[in-house]
Design a protein around this motif. Structure first.
Motif, PDB file in Angstrom:
ATOM      1  N   MET A   1      13.585  -6.128  19.699  1.00 56.72           N
ATOM      2  CA  MET A   1      14.633  -6.282  19.961  1.00 56.72           C
ATOM      3  C   MET A   1      14.898  -5.175  20.025  1.00 56.72           C
ATOM      4  O   MET A   1      16.415  -3.800  20.535  1.00 56.72           O
ATOM      5  N   GLU A   2      14.442  -4.508  18.633  1.00 56.72           N
ATOM      6  CA  GLU A   2      15.204  -3.198  18.544  1.00 56.72           C
ATOM      7  C   GLU A   2      14.381  -2.544  19.359  1.00 56.72           C
ATOM      8  O   GLU A   2      15.153  -0.795  19.548  1.00 56.72           O
ATOM      9  N   LYS A   3      13.468  -2.304  20.455  1.00 58.20           N
ATOM     10  CA  LYS A   3      13.281  -0.641  21.479  1.00 58.20           C
ATOM     11  C   LYS A   3      14.358  -0.894  22.009  1.00 58.20           C
ATOM     12  O   LYS A   3      15.136   0.082  21.981  1.00 58.20           O
ATOM     13  N   ASN A   4      15.009  -1.904  22.284  1.00 58.62           N
ATOM     14  CA  ASN A   4      15.814  -2.273  23.594  1.00 58.62           C
ATOM     15  C   ASN A   4      16.988  -1.528  22.474  1.00 58.62           C
ATOM     16  O   ASN A   4      18.186  -1.146  23.657  1.00 58.62           O
TER      17      ASN A   4
ATOM     18  N   GLU B   1      11.566   2.225  11.218  1.00 54.14           N
ATOM     19  CA  GLU B   1      12.423   2.221  10.368  1.00 54.14           C
ATOM     20  C   GLU B   1      11.819   3.900   9.300  1.00 54.14           C
ATOM     21  O   GLU B   1      12.134   4.620   8.420  1.00 54.14           O
ATOM     22  N   PRO B   2      10.614   3.956   9.709  1.00 56.03           N
ATOM     23  CA  PRO B   2       9.528   4.898   8.740  1.00 56.03           C
ATOM     24  C   PRO B   2      10.863   6.515   9.463  1.00 56.03           C
ATOM     25  O   PRO B   2      10.664   7.426   8.267  1.00 56.03           O
ATOM     26  N   TRP B   3      10.964   6.402  10.349  1.00 54.07           N
ATOM     27  CA  TRP B   3      11.844   7.967  10.932  1.00 54.07           C
ATOM     28  C   TRP B   3      13.111   8.155  10.350  1.00 54.07           C
ATOM     29  O   TRP B   3      13.486   9.184   9.390  1.00 54.07           O
ATOM     30  N   PHE B   4      13.830   6.417   9.950  1.00 58.49           N
ATOM     31  CA  PHE B   4      15.377   6.600   9.711  1.00 58.49           C
ATOM     32  C   PHE B   4      15.249   7.119   7.825  1.00 58.49           C
ATOM     33  O   PHE B   4      16.026   7.830   8.002  1.00 58.49           O
ATOM     34  N   TYR B   5      14.395   6.586   7.487  1.00 61.37           N
ATOM     35  CA  TYR B   5      13.471   7.129   6.194  1.00 61.37           C
ATOM     36  C   TYR B   5      14.098   7.781   5.081  1.00 61.37           C
ATOM     37  O   TYR B   5      13.432   8.413   4.156  1.00 61.37           O
ATOM     38  N   ARG B   6      13.426   8.470   6.543  1.00 59.93           N
ATOM     39  CA  ARG B   6      12.549   9.816   5.886  1.00 59.93           C
ATOM     40  C   ARG B   6      13.593  10.251   6.383  1.00 59.93           C
ATOM     41  O   ARG B   6      14.090  12.101   5.277  1.00 59.93           O
ATOM     42  N   ILE B   7      14.762  10.498   7.456  1.00 60.94           N
ATOM     43  CA  ILE B   7      15.693  11.406   7.307  1.00 60.94           C
ATOM     44  C   ILE B   7      17.147  10.930   6.260  1.00 60.94           C
ATOM     45  O   ILE B   7      17.608  12.065   5.905  1.00 60.94           O
ATOM     46  N   LEU B   8      17.059   9.620   5.736  1.00 59.41           N
ATOM     47  CA  LEU B   8      17.671   9.455   4.665  1.00 59.41           C
ATOM     48  C   LEU B   8      17.347   9.626   3.219  1.00 59.41           C
ATOM     49  O   LEU B   8      17.633  10.931   2.449  1.00 59.41           O
ATOM     50  N   ILE B   9      16.411  10.409   3.669  1.00 63.07           N
ATOM     51  CA  ILE B   9      15.160  10.544   1.892  1.00 63.07           C
ATOM     52  C   ILE B   9      15.573  12.064   1.953  1.00 63.07           C
ATOM     53  O   ILE B   9      15.943  13.029   0.803  1.00 63.07           O
ATOM     54  N   ASN B  10      15.361  12.878   3.036  1.00 67.68           N
ATOM     55  CA  ASN B  10      15.502  14.568   3.060  1.00 67.68           C
ATOM     56  C   ASN B  10      17.290  14.357   3.183  1.00 67.68           C
ATOM     57  O   ASN B  10      17.049  15.571   2.182  1.00 67.68           O
ATOM     58  N   GLU B  11      18.251  13.813   3.205  1.00 66.71           N
ATOM     59  CA  GLU B  11      19.779  14.016   3.218  1.00 66.71           C
ATOM     60  C   GLU B  11      19.882  13.751   1.323  1.00 66.71           C
ATOM     61  O   GLU B  11      20.999  14.421   1.195  1.00 66.71           O
ATOM     62  N   CYS B  12      18.998  13.302   0.464  1.00 60.24           N
ATOM     63  CA  CYS B  12      18.965  12.406  -0.530  1.00 60.24           C
ATOM     64  C   CYS B  12      19.134  13.696  -1.283  1.00 60.24           C
ATOM     65  O   CYS B  12      19.827  14.332  -2.781  1.00 60.24           O
ATOM     66  N   ASN B  13      17.857  14.583  -1.030  1.00 60.45           N
ATOM     67  CA  ASN B  13      17.004  15.858  -1.395  1.00 60.45           C
ATOM     68  C   ASN B  13      17.853  16.459  -1.598  1.00 60.45           C
ATOM     69  O   ASN B  13      18.217  17.281  -2.727  1.00 60.45           O
ATOM     70  N   ARG B  14      18.950  16.691  -0.223  1.00 59.23           N
ATOM     71  CA  ARG B  14      19.471  18.356  -0.205  1.00 59.23           C
ATOM     72  C   ARG B  14      20.547  18.020  -0.908  1.00 59.23           C
ATOM     73  O   ARG B  14      21.200  18.779  -1.198  1.00 59.23           O
ATOM     74  N   ILE B  15      21.112  16.420  -0.555  1.00 55.55           N
ATOM     75  CA  ILE B  15      22.507  16.233  -1.573  1.00 55.55           C
ATOM     76  C   ILE B  15      21.744  16.337  -3.687  1.00 55.55           C
ATOM     77  O   ILE B  15      22.990  17.100  -4.010  1.00 55.55           O
TER      78      ILE B  15
ATOM     79  N   ALA C   1       3.851   7.355   3.128  1.00 51.24           N
ATOM     80  CA  ALA C   1       3.194   9.232   4.143  1.00 51.24           C
ATOM     81  C   ALA C   1       3.983   9.827   4.402  1.00 51.24           C
ATOM     82  O   ALA C   1       4.156  10.600   4.633  1.00 51.24           O
ATOM     83  N   GLN C   2       4.457   8.734   5.575  1.00 49.96           N
ATOM     84  CA  GLN C   2       4.789   9.092   6.844  1.00 49.96           C
ATOM     85  C   GLN C   2       6.458   9.775   6.797  1.00 49.96           C
ATOM     86  O   GLN C   2       6.829  10.340   7.191  1.00 49.96           O
ATOM     87  N   ILE C   3       7.132   8.373   6.343  1.00 52.30           N
ATOM     88  CA  ILE C   3       8.662   9.567   5.537  1.00 52.30           C
ATOM     89  C   ILE C   3       8.046  10.189   4.467  1.00 52.30           C
ATOM     90  O   ILE C   3       9.364  11.487   5.047  1.00 52.30           O
ATOM     91  N   LEU C   4       7.827  10.550   3.888  1.00 48.65           N
ATOM     92  CA  LEU C   4       7.707  11.559   2.831  1.00 48.65           C
ATOM     93  C   LEU C   4       6.998  12.226   2.856  1.00 48.65           C
ATOM     94  O   LEU C   4       6.641  14.024   3.021  1.00 48.65           O
TER      95      LEU C   4
END
Length: 180
Positions: free
Chosen positions: A1-4, A67-81, A144-147
């Motif tokens: 379903m996620e791919k869809n 999910e790993p792609w999404f959370y990598r973006i989220l963590i990068n945003e948290c770190n930037r802020i 490892a992928q996220i970070l």
């Protein structure tokens, strides 16, 4: 379903993006709170994350795990802020803030108060992998992928983080400064 759903979003379906937002926003907010320790910073990080996801979803390979792609973006945003703002608010403010879903968390927080306080004391280098593994359920490979770091580095940070947590919890529960 996620791919869809991802495919529909890539084709410009705004309703599919709304579904994705509904599915990930609350979890993303909790994760951002655990990292930033600030309700406003967390909300900003989540908002920026969804903006970046929306802008870059066309480049995302839907055959990969989202999910790993999404959370990598989220963590990068948290770190930037966090790097932009040095203010920190204790985790108690997060738990008492009345964020969506915090009613059941309030019970959990009381049950695991020492653990949350210990997690709060960890440096980012150990806290972020601990949050991703034990509070979000990611595998070491996904972390490892996220970070964007080596798998052995993740394992080392988790190991050291667990050791520090154990010491902090002993201090919090035992009240003794003489533990290891």
């Amino acid at each position: 379903m996620e791919k869809n759903i991802l495919l529909k979003i890539q084709q410009g379906d705004k309703n599919a993006f709304a579904k994705l937002y509904d599915e990930y926003s609350e979890s993303a907010l909790r994760t951002a709170m655990a990292i930033t320790k600030d309700k406003m910073y967390a909300a900003d990080a989540v908002q920026e994350t969804f903006i970046r996801v929306y802008k870059n979803i066309g480049e995302f390979d839907i055959n990969r795990t989202f999910e790993p792609w999404f959370y990598r973006i989220l963590i990068n945003e948290c770190n930037r802020i966090l790097s932009r703002n040095s203010k920190t608010i204790p985790m108690d403010d997060f738990i008492e803030s009345g964020l969506p879903g915090c009613d059941e968390d309030r019970y959990r927080f009381e049950e695991y108060e020492s653990l949350y306080k210990a997690i709060e004391k960890l440096d980012d280098i150990n806290r972020i992998p601990i949050v991703l593994k034990y509070l979000k359920g990611f595998s070491e490979g996904e972390i490892a992928q996220i970070l964007e770091i080596n798998l052995n580095t993740v394992k080392s940070r988790l190991f050291k983080g667990r050791q520090k947590l154990r010491r902090y919890i002993e201090l919090l529960e035992g009240g003794s400064e003489h533990h290891g």
